[in-house]
Design a protein around this motif. Structure first.
Motif, PDB file in Angstrom:
ATOM      1  N   ALA A  87       0.824  -1.205   0.000  1.00 49.34           N
ATOM      2  CA  ALA A  87       0.000   0.000   0.000  1.00 49.34           C
ATOM      3  C   ALA A  87       0.860   1.258   0.000  1.00 49.34           C
ATOM      4  CB  ALA A  87      -0.947  -0.007   1.199  1.00 49.34           C
ATOM      5  N   LEU A  88       1.917   1.271   0.811  1.00 52.95           N
ATOM      6  CA  LEU A  88       2.783   2.446   0.861  1.00 52.95           C
ATOM      7  C   LEU A  88       3.440   2.708  -0.492  1.00 52.95           C
ATOM      8  CD1 LEU A  88       4.498   2.085   4.361  1.00 52.95           C
ATOM      9  CD2 LEU A  88       2.976   3.928   3.619  1.00 52.95           C
ATOM     10  N   GLY A  98       0.386  12.964  -9.176  1.00 55.35           N
ATOM     11  CA  GLY A  98      -0.519  14.086  -8.952  1.00 55.35           C
ATOM     12  C   GLY A  98      -1.929  13.694  -8.572  1.00 55.35           C
ATOM     13  N   LYS A  99      -2.133  12.453  -8.106  1.00 56.15           N
ATOM     14  CA  LYS A  99      -3.469  12.006  -7.739  1.00 56.15           C
ATOM     15  C   LYS A  99      -3.545  11.723  -6.241  1.00 56.15           C
ATOM     16  CE  LYS A  99      -4.641  10.168 -12.294  1.00 56.15           C
ATOM     17  NZ  LYS A  99      -5.300   9.060 -13.022  1.00 56.15           N
ATOM     18  N   THR A 100      -4.761  11.467  -5.760  1.00 58.86           N
ATOM     19  CA  THR A 100      -4.989  11.224  -4.335  1.00 58.86           C
ATOM     20  C   THR A 100      -5.261   9.751  -4.090  1.00 58.86           C
ATOM     21  OG1 THR A 100      -5.954  13.432  -4.066  1.00 58.86           O
ATOM     22  CG2 THR A 100      -6.415  11.809  -2.338  1.00 58.86           C
ATOM     23  N   PRO A 101      -4.492   9.082  -3.239  1.00 53.25           N
ATOM     24  CA  PRO A 101      -4.778   7.684  -2.899  1.00 53.25           C
ATOM     25  C   PRO A 101      -6.098   7.589  -2.125  1.00 53.25           C
ATOM     26  CG  PRO A 101      -2.529   8.294  -2.270  1.00 53.25           C
ATOM     27  CD  PRO A 101      -3.260   9.560  -2.588  1.00 53.25           C
ATOM     28  N   LEU A 102      -6.955   6.671  -2.548  1.00 54.84           N
ATOM     29  CA  LEU A 102      -8.243   6.420  -1.900  1.00 54.84           C
ATOM     30  C   LEU A 102      -8.262   4.960  -1.470  1.00 54.84           C
ATOM     31  CD1 LEU A 102     -11.199   6.999  -1.155  1.00 54.84           C
ATOM     32  CD2 LEU A 102     -11.797   6.709  -3.576  1.00 54.84           C
ATOM     33  N   LEU A 103      -8.075   4.726  -0.184  1.00 56.40           N
ATOM     34  CA  LEU A 103      -7.988   3.361   0.332  1.00 56.40           C
ATOM     35  C   LEU A 103      -9.354   2.937   0.843  1.00 56.40           C
ATOM     36  CD1 LEU A 103      -5.043   4.895   1.059  1.00 56.40           C
ATOM     37  CD2 LEU A 103      -4.529   2.506   1.564  1.00 56.40           C
ATOM     38  N   VAL A 104      -9.885   1.855   0.269  1.00 56.50           N
ATOM     39  CA  VAL A 104     -11.280   1.478   0.495  1.00 56.50           C
ATOM     40  C   VAL A 104     -11.378   0.017   0.909  1.00 56.50           C
ATOM     41  CG1 VAL A 104     -13.580   1.387  -0.532  1.00 56.50           C
ATOM     42  CG2 VAL A 104     -11.923   3.085  -1.339  1.00 56.50           C
ATOM     43  N   GLY A 105     -12.091  -0.256   2.012  1.00 55.45           N
ATOM     44  CA  GLY A 105     -12.309  -1.648   2.384  1.00 55.45           C
ATOM     45  C   GLY A 105     -12.765  -1.802   3.817  1.00 55.45           C
ATOM     46  N   GLY A 106     -12.810  -3.055   4.244  1.00 58.40           N
ATOM     47  CA  GLY A 106     -13.303  -3.359   5.577  1.00 58.40           C
ATOM     48  C   GLY A 106     -12.364  -4.197   6.414  1.00 58.40           C
ATOM     49  N   THR A 107     -11.142  -4.436   5.932  1.00 60.80           N
ATOM     50  CA  THR A 107     -10.175  -5.183   6.733  1.00 60.80           C
ATOM     51  C   THR A 107      -9.462  -4.196   7.649  1.00 60.80           C
ATOM     52  OG1 THR A 107      -9.905  -6.843   4.997  1.00 60.80           O
ATOM     53  CG2 THR A 107      -8.186  -6.753   6.677  1.00 60.80           C
ATOM     54  N   MET A 108     -10.031  -4.042   8.841  1.00 62.75           N
ATOM     55  CA  MET A 108      -9.597  -2.988   9.738  1.00 62.75           C
ATOM     56  C   MET A 108      -8.155  -3.176  10.207  1.00 62.75           C
ATOM     57  SD  MET A 108     -12.355  -1.501   9.342  1.00 62.75           S
ATOM     58  CE  MET A 108     -11.789  -0.059  10.199  1.00 62.75           C
ATOM     59  N   MET A 109      -7.719  -4.431  10.300  1.00 61.68           N
ATOM     60  CA  MET A 109      -6.336  -4.684  10.703  1.00 61.68           C
ATOM     61  C   MET A 109      -5.347  -4.102   9.688  1.00 61.68           C
ATOM     62  SD  MET A 109      -4.478  -8.308  11.606  1.00 61.68           S
ATOM     63  CE  MET A 109      -5.784  -8.721  12.775  1.00 61.68           C
ATOM     64  N   TYR A 110      -5.718  -4.138   8.408  1.00 61.68           N
ATOM     65  CA  TYR A 110      -4.860  -3.560   7.379  1.00 61.68           C
ATOM     66  C   TYR A 110      -4.780  -2.038   7.546  1.00 61.68           C
ATOM     67  CZ  TYR A 110      -4.736  -7.908   4.575  1.00 61.68           C
ATOM     68  OH  TYR A 110      -4.539  -9.188   4.109  1.00 61.68           O
ATOM     69  N   PHE A 111      -5.930  -1.407   7.760  1.00 57.25           N
ATOM     70  CA  PHE A 111      -5.921   0.037   7.981  1.00 57.25           C
ATOM     71  C   PHE A 111      -5.069   0.395   9.188  1.00 57.25           C
ATOM     72  CE2 PHE A 111     -10.001   0.198   5.515  1.00 57.25           C
ATOM     73  CZ  PHE A 111      -9.645   1.203   4.623  1.00 57.25           C
ATOM     74  N   LYS A 112      -5.231  -0.353  10.259  1.00 62.82           N
ATOM     75  CA  LYS A 112      -4.483  -0.070  11.490  1.00 62.82           C
ATOM     76  C   LYS A 112      -2.987  -0.259  11.273  1.00 62.82           C
ATOM     77  CE  LYS A 112      -4.259  -1.190  16.431  1.00 62.82           C
ATOM     78  NZ  LYS A 112      -4.244   0.242  16.804  1.00 62.82           N
ATOM     79  N   ALA A 113      -2.624  -1.311  10.532  1.00 63.17           N
ATOM     80  CA  ALA A 113      -1.207  -1.551  10.249  1.00 63.17           C
ATOM     81  C   ALA A 113      -0.605  -0.397   9.462  1.00 63.17           C
ATOM     82  CB  ALA A 113      -1.049  -2.860   9.470  1.00 63.17           C
TER      83      ALA A 113
END
Length: 318
Positions: A87-88, A98-113
């Motif tokens: 992801a990074l 020149g664009k904006t990353p839009l991270l979408v989903g429901g795996t909360m552990m991934y977001f937290k990591a």
């Protein structure tokens, strides 16, 4: 906010429980704003996991391509650390264009990591893991718990003797690295060079989410979910203990195909398991810092709600 923070590039987190309407909102944002979507879903990474994972259709992906979809065979494990690394790299590439990353989903552990970083834990070692399982078969998991207590008393206090997966991992970490999991988790790589704007979308009432989950699960069955899993079941290299097959819905269908439960029980368990997943996701979100909430578009006001959600997100980028 410091000048340094003000110069960080923006990125959007769009989180929410399953069946809450994340995909359509993300696609609209991608179409009408300079965003590129990165999927944050531990099931969507697998090839052949299309119907049961509610993977965006080919038409939806044509409207708005999703990164980190269909990247692995289901026989391969994928960790939160793997996600953070990938992801990074994607976020950096998207920003440079020149664009904006839009991270979408429901795996909360991934977001937290991604948000909080991860400790430098060693990768799994199949040989050591097998050795631990053999010892557990011979002596019992209580004995394994005692072994862990000798090398990592803090982890032993946190992990119940009846939690074999976490017990095995904690002892495995020590046997691989010579350091306890407690020691290693005190060091965290949390460098995230982005200004993150975070959103969660869900219906105002839990009963509405439950209805959406049941409807979508039955739609998956109509679309051929059983045939999808039967094709996976024919492979000799896949089995029920793999992370991919343990995905919600797939595990219940697998049990049905193997004759462990009947069809009606499979449907019931699949819906219940999906609702339990949504409950866990909501529990994560209730404790989340700096979170902006959006409402799932439903009924006659769906388009109006969708437009309102988009305005809230886009205004946050200015």
């Amino acid at each position: 906010m410091s000048n340094c923070q003000q110069t960080l590039p923006k990125a959007i987190f769009l989180m929410g429980p399953t069946a809450s309407g994340k995909t359509e909102l993300a696609i609209r944002l991608s179409e009408q704003h300079n965003c590129e979507i990165i999927s944050v879903d531990s099931a969507l990474i697998y090839k052949g996991f299309d119907i049961g994972s509610a993977k965006p259709t080919q038409e939806e992906q044509a409207r708005a391509p999703h990164a980190l979809i269909d990247i692995l065979d289901p026989s391969i494990a994928y960790s939160a650390a793997d996600f953070r690394r990938d992801a990074l790299a994607l976020m950096d590439d998207i920003t440079k264009r020149g664009k904006t990353p839009l991270l979408v989903g429901g795996t909360m552990m991934y977001f937290k990591a991604l948000l909080d970083g991860l400790s430098p834990l060693p990768k799994a070692d199949p040989n050591i893991r097998q050795e631990i399982e053999e010892q557990a078969d011979k002596h019992g998991w209580q004995w394994i718990h005692q072994q862990l207590e000798e090398v990592d008393s803090e982890a032993a206090k946190r992990i119940h003797p009846n939690d074999p997966q976490r017990l095995s991992r904690a002892l495995e970490v020590y046997r691989i690295s010579g350091k306890s999991m407690t020691q290693l988790t005190q060091t965290v790589d949390n460098d995230l060079p982005f200004d993150i704007v975070q959103f969660a979308i869900y219906p105002p009432e839990r009963s509405q989410l439950h209805e959406r989950i049941e409807l979508r699960y039955k739609q998956m069955l109509d679309l051929g979910f059983e045939q999808e899993v039967r094709k996976l079941h024919q492979r000799e290299d896949l089995h029920v203990d793999m992370p991919s097959i343990r995905c919600v819905g797939y595990r219940q269908m697998w049990d049905y195909i193997e004759g462990n439960i009947d069809y009606d029980e499979m449907v019931y368990r699949g819906i219940v398991a999906t609702r339990q997943l949504a409950k866990r996701q909501m529990t994560w979100l209730r404790g989340w810092d700096k979170l902006n909430t959006l409402q799932t578009p439903m009924g006659d006001n769906a388009e109006k709600t969708l437009a309102s959600n988009m305005k809230v997100i886009l205004d946050s980028l200015n």
